[in-house]
Scaffold this motif. Structure first.
Motif, short mmCIF file in Angstrom:
data_model
loop_
_atom_site.label_atom_id
_atom_site.label_comp_id
_atom_site.label_asym_id
_atom_site.label_seq_id
_atom_site.Cartn_x
_atom_site.Cartn_y
_atom_site.Cartn_z
N PHE A 1 -6.15 1.89 -5.41
CA PHE A 1 -6.85 0.88 -4.62
C PHE A 1 -6.80 -0.49 -5.32
O PHE A 1 -6.83 -1.52 -4.65
CB PHE A 1 -8.31 1.31 -4.40
CG PHE A 1 -8.46 2.39 -3.37
CD1 PHE A 1 -8.68 2.07 -2.05
CD2 PHE A 1 -8.34 3.73 -3.72
CE1 PHE A 1 -8.81 3.06 -1.08
CE2 PHE A 1 -8.46 4.73 -2.77
CZ PHE A 1 -8.69 4.39 -1.44
N GLU A 2 -6.69 -0.47 -6.63
CA GLU A 2 -6.54 -1.74 -7.35
C GLU A 2 -5.22 -2.41 -7.00
O GLU A 2 -5.15 -3.63 -6.83
CB GLU A 2 -6.64 -1.49 -8.85
CG GLU A 2 -6.60 -2.76 -9.68
CD GLU A 2 -6.81 -2.49 -11.16
OE1 GLU A 2 -6.76 -3.45 -11.95
OE2 GLU A 2 -7.01 -1.30 -11.52
N ASP A 3 -4.16 -1.62 -6.89
CA ASP A 3 -2.87 -2.17 -6.47
C ASP A 3 -2.95 -2.75 -5.07
O ASP A 3 -2.32 -3.78 -4.78
CB ASP A 3 -1.79 -1.08 -6.51
CG ASP A 3 -1.56 -0.54 -7.91
OD1 ASP A 3 -1.82 -1.28 -8.86
OD2 ASP A 3 -1.13 0.62 -8.05
N LEU A 4 -3.72 -2.11 -4.20
CA LEU A 4 -3.87 -2.60 -2.83
C LEU A 4 -4.57 -3.95 -2.80
O LEU A 4 -4.20 -4.84 -2.02
CB LEU A 4 -4.64 -1.57 -2.00
CG LEU A 4 -4.78 -1.85 -0.51
CD1 LEU A 4 -3.42 -1.83 0.17
CD2 LEU A 4 -5.72 -0.84 0.15
N VAL A 5 -5.57 -4.12 -3.65
CA VAL A 5 -6.32 -5.38 -3.68
C VAL A 5 -5.45 -6.51 -4.24
O VAL A 5 -5.50 -7.65 -3.76
CB VAL A 5 -7.60 -5.22 -4.53
CG1 VAL A 5 -8.28 -6.56 -4.74
CG2 VAL A 5 -8.56 -4.27 -3.84
N LYS A 6 -4.61 -6.20 -5.22
CA LYS A 6 -3.83 -7.24 -5.90
C LYS A 6 -2.69 -7.77 -5.04
O LYS A 6 -2.27 -8.91 -5.20
CB LYS A 6 -3.27 -6.69 -7.21
CG LYS A 6 -4.33 -6.46 -8.27
CD LYS A 6 -3.71 -5.93 -9.55
CE LYS A 6 -4.76 -5.73 -10.63
NZ LYS A 6 -4.17 -5.19 -11.88
N GLN A 7 -2.15 -6.94 -4.13
CA GLN A 7 -1.01 -7.38 -3.34
C GLN A 7 -1.46 -8.28 -2.18
O GLN A 7 -2.62 -8.28 -1.78
CB GLN A 7 -0.22 -6.17 -2.84
CG GLN A 7 -1.00 -5.20 -1.98
CD GLN A 7 -1.10 -5.63 -0.54
OE1 GLN A 7 -0.13 -6.15 0.03
NE2 GLN A 7 -2.26 -5.42 0.08
N ARG A 8 -0.51 -9.03 -1.63
CA ARG A 8 -0.81 -9.92 -0.52
C ARG A 8 0.07 -9.66 0.70
O ARG A 8 -0.04 -10.36 1.71
CB ARG A 8 -0.60 -11.39 -0.97
CG ARG A 8 -1.61 -11.85 -2.02
CD ARG A 8 -3.00 -11.92 -1.44
NE ARG A 8 -3.98 -12.34 -2.41
CZ ARG A 8 -4.71 -11.53 -3.14
NH1 ARG A 8 -4.56 -10.21 -3.01
NH2 ARG A 8 -5.59 -11.99 -4.02
N LYS A 9 0.92 -8.65 0.63
CA LYS A 9 1.86 -8.38 1.72
C LYS A 9 1.20 -7.61 2.85
O LYS A 9 1.49 -7.85 4.03
CB LYS A 9 3.06 -7.60 1.19
CG LYS A 9 4.13 -7.33 2.22
CD LYS A 9 5.30 -6.58 1.62
CE LYS A 9 6.37 -6.28 2.65
NZ LYS A 9 7.51 -5.52 2.08
N LEU A 10 0.31 -6.69 2.53
CA LEU A 10 -0.28 -5.80 3.52
C LEU A 10 -1.72 -6.16 3.80
O LEU A 10 -2.49 -6.47 2.89
CB LEU A 10 -0.22 -4.34 3.03
CG LEU A 10 1.15 -3.72 2.79
CD1 LEU A 10 0.98 -2.32 2.24
CD2 LEU A 10 1.96 -3.70 4.06
N GLU A 11 -2.09 -6.13 5.09
CA GLU A 11 -3.50 -6.12 5.46
C GLU A 11 -4.01 -4.69 5.35
O GLU A 11 -3.24 -3.74 5.46
CB GLU A 11 -3.68 -6.63 6.89
CG GLU A 11 -3.33 -8.09 7.08
CD GLU A 11 -3.57 -8.53 8.51
OE1 GLU A 11 -3.41 -7.68 9.41
OE2 GLU A 11 -3.93 -9.70 8.72
N PHE A 12 -5.30 -4.52 5.14
CA PHE A 12 -5.85 -3.17 5.06
C PHE A 12 -7.25 -3.14 5.66
O PHE A 12 -7.98 -4.13 5.64
CB PHE A 12 -5.88 -2.66 3.61
CG PHE A 12 -6.57 -3.57 2.63
CD1 PHE A 12 -7.93 -3.48 2.40
CD2 PHE A 12 -5.84 -4.52 1.93
CE1 PHE A 12 -8.57 -4.30 1.49
CE2 PHE A 12 -6.47 -5.36 1.01
CZ PHE A 12 -7.83 -5.25 0.80
#
Length: 450
Positions: free
Chosen positions: A235-246
């Protein structure tokens, strides 16, 4: 509505929600994991039932007016006796209704589309099997070995007996070529004569064989596991990226898990979803899966449901990290006499293996078999650097040949007293047989005229 068998038996009104594979409509009838579970429970506890789909299509959360929505609200309003659905057991729900022993264990995961998260292969992907330090060490070992060949060949009388009259074939350039040939598993000249030179050559051959074996093994493993290496692991990787909305289901227990969590990463996820709730929160699970498949969107939800989505849609995958262990339970009214009976029945089904059978039945997938049987060619991106290196080597070889020919033409021009360009052109035509072909064509045309 679906009515269970058993006339004269106690009748229960069961509320549920349409979600694959728990409850689905097939040929105007309901079927799925929860329907099979309900049939097994009714057979064990001897009750009849009537199944109705929840009116608002929600699981159950507190609305702005303070009332409960979804299946929890229907139980509180006594519109249903029990709720058999993928309903997560939470403390807020447990305060107003009662839950049985969980019949399925799950957690919170991230559902992604493979092509949105697959790592882009580097143009020099063929260098990846070895680290930078390994490549540096290999280059140093190659130069040092070639220098030792050059030095030992000069010192050994068996290799160079008469320095004044004999030519030493192991020049430094020839030594470099000898070492490069061993790296490519090709025999090259000069051939060593002295024992000392042969020892160094043999050790270098053994070194290159082991090195190439390690490279091939690592490169094969790298290519075969390339699809499993996801840049979004947590989930930390998900927060750091900017390519995907979640986002997640609006009003679901997953949403409130992040709202109530004290973890900074979880708080960042909640703040992101809360600020963009009109865009990232979805109404149904089907909408979430469809959005993941059609756009750059990552869905946060029940991991067990995401496993099913990844099994049904082979272009989807679930990230490895799962948080917030939880379970799906059957909801009843508080003080209901059916709560304990249903809990005991669920435990008996688990002990007998019936729950595992239902899990295997409704989560069975052909994606794993397809991925094992499907062959796909190696993508050019992985070997792009090798092709570029080959092209550069070919171009360099052509340029070197032109330079060598021009040097020869320059020396010849001084003896015959002609321009360097004319000598170069003559040499080029001779080597490419242009002059000979032109002469033959002239002779053929002359015979034709005669």
């Amino acid at each position: 509505d679906l009515r269970g068998p058993g006339e004269g038996l106690p009748a229960l009104t069961v509320t549920t929600i349409l979600e694959d594979p728990y409850v689905m409509v097939r040929s105007a009838e309901l079927e799925g994991y929860c329907i099979d579970l309900l049939k097994a429970l009714a057979s064990m506890l001897h009750f009849s039932y009537r199944v109705k789909v929840v009116g608002d299509g929600r699981y159950g959360a507190i609305s702005s007016t303070g009332n409960w929505t979804g299946m929890i609200g229907e139980i509180l309003r006594q519109e249903a006796d029990i709720a058999v659905a993928p309903l997560t057991v939470t403390s807020a729900r447990e305060e107003v209704v009662s839950f049985t022993t969980p019949f399925l264990q799950t957690g919170i995961g991230i559902l992604l589309r493979k092509d949105t998260v697959s790592q882009e292969m580097s143009f020099f992907h063929f260098l990846a099997p070895f680290s930078k330090e390994t490549w540096t060490g290999l280059l140093f070992a190659y130069v040092l070995t070639c220098f030792c060949l050059f030095l030992v060949a000069r010192l050994s009388p068996c290799e160079w007996n008469e320095p004044k009259n004999e030519e030493n074939h192991f020049t430094f350039l020839n030594s470099l070529w000898f070492g490069a040939g061993a790296l490519a598993l090709q025999g090259v000249t000069p051939r060593p004569k002295a024992l000392s030179v042969r020892v160094i050559a043999a050790v270098w051959w053994l070194f290159t064989i082991a090195l190439l074996a390690a490279y091939i093994a690592n490169f094969t493993a790298l290519l075969s596991s390339g699809s499993e290496q996801l840049p979004i692991q947590t989930f930390e990787d998900l927060v750091k990226q900017r390519k995907l909305e979640f986002g997640t289901l609006d009003g679901s227990s997953t949403f409130y898990f992040f709202k109530n969590s004290k973890n900074p990463i979880h708080q960042m996820i909640y703040e992101y979803m809360d600020k963009r709730r009109d865009y990232v929160l979805v109404k149904t699970y089907q909408e979430a899966v469809q959005r993941v498949m059609e756009s750059n969107y990552a869905f946060i939800g029940e991991s067990i449901s995401q496993d099913l989505a990844a099994a049904r849609h082979c272009d989807l995958i679930r990230a490895p990290e799962v948080i917030g262990a939880r379970g799906f339970g059957i909801a009843t009214t508080q003080a209901s006499p059916w709560t304990k009976k249903l809990s005991i029945a669920v435990l008996k089904l688990r002990e007998s293996g019936d729950l595992d059978y239902l899990r295997h039945k409704w989560w069975e997938s052909s994606c794993l078999h397809k991925s094992r049987e499907r062959w796909s060619p190696l993508q050019p991106q992985a070997l792009g650097g090798l092709f570029l290196t080959l092209a550069m080597g070919l171009a360099l070889g052509v340029i070197a040949a032109v330079v060598e020919l021009s040097n020869k033409s320059r020396h010849a021009a001084g003896h015959v007293k002609k321009s360097c360009c004319s000598i170069f052109t003559e040499e080029m035509c001779t080597r490419l047989r242009i002059t000979e072909n032109a002469r033959q064509s002239q002779e053929a045309s002359g015979r034709a005229n005669a």
